[in-house]
Design a protein around this motif. Sequence first.
Motif, PDB file in Angstrom:
ATOM      1  N   THR A  23       0.867  -1.184   0.000  1.00 53.04           N
ATOM      2  CA  THR A  23       0.000   0.000   0.000  1.00 53.04           C
ATOM      3  C   THR A  23       0.904   1.234   0.000  1.00 53.04           C
ATOM      4  O   THR A  23       2.041   1.169  -0.425  1.00 53.04           O
ATOM      5  CB  THR A  23      -0.922   0.007   1.241  1.00 53.04           C
ATOM      6  OG1 THR A  23      -0.114   0.018   2.434  1.00 53.04           O
ATOM      7  CG2 THR A  23      -1.813  -1.226   1.254  1.00 53.04           C
ATOM      8  N   ASN A  65      -4.737  -0.528  -3.105  1.00 47.92           N
ATOM      9  CA  ASN A  65      -4.331   0.612  -3.933  1.00 47.92           C
ATOM     10  C   ASN A  65      -5.142   0.675  -5.228  1.00 47.92           C
ATOM     11  O   ASN A  65      -5.606   1.748  -5.638  1.00 47.92           O
ATOM     12  CB  ASN A  65      -2.839   0.515  -4.279  1.00 47.92           C
ATOM     13  CG  ASN A  65      -1.952   1.072  -3.188  1.00 47.92           C
ATOM     14  OD1 ASN A  65      -2.427   1.447  -2.123  1.00 47.92           O
ATOM     15  ND2 ASN A  65      -0.659   1.107  -3.441  1.00 47.92           N
ATOM     16  N   VAL A 126      -1.676   1.892  -8.423  1.00 50.07           N
ATOM     17  CA  VAL A 126      -2.497   3.106  -8.521  1.00 50.07           C
ATOM     18  C   VAL A 126      -2.831   3.452  -9.968  1.00 50.07           C
ATOM     19  O   VAL A 126      -4.016   3.612 -10.312  1.00 50.07           O
ATOM     20  CB  VAL A 126      -1.811   4.288  -7.805  1.00 50.07           C
ATOM     21  CG1 VAL A 126      -2.564   5.594  -8.067  1.00 50.07           C
ATOM     22  CG2 VAL A 126      -1.713   4.019  -6.310  1.00 50.07           C
TER      23      VAL A 126
END
Length: 206
Positions: A23, A65, A126
Amino acid sequence: MLEQLLENFGYDTVFWGMLLESTVIPVPSEIFVPPAAYRAAAGLLNIWMVIIVATIGADCGAIINYGAAYYLGRPIIYSFANSRWGKMCLLNKEKIESAEQYFDKHGAVATLTGRLVPVIRQLISVPAGLAKMNFWRFLLYTTIGAGSWNCILAAIGYHLHSVVPADQLDEKVAEYSEYIKFAILGLLVVFIVYFLTKKYYTRKKE
């Protein structure tokens, strides 16, 4: 520090540590997998379970994420990166942009190769979420990339059990990890050059 952790190191520590590492929490994977593999070499853990649990933890962190980026979108992700909480996680706009550029340049396979690149490794999920990449494809590439990296770290820890005492483990892991990072970056360059060359000649032939 690793010497102290070794006393109570188990699969749960590896799982949660790797989940956090995947993360935005700035926790290095080097302080979880090599010590666990070190204990496996001593017969206290199973080396294959260490790799499997570490990879599952990394997948879970990456999914967090991916999900956050997928559902929250670019404005909120960038706002968080520039916020006080983002800075506490050592995030900033430039790091997110760097991960996005890497993803845009290499495509979906970046979720695999990106897991082997320092700094990019924690954030490559991401841009995958922002790009709405197919979840199962994302999970497959992430698992392969994270699993490969965990195998490397586990091999280091397992090997070091016969080479150094526990009080020198953290120093040696850091030393070996640097060599491994440069080797991986070299392999990635070769892979990218090969891929681009093949793509170029394929288009030329068409």
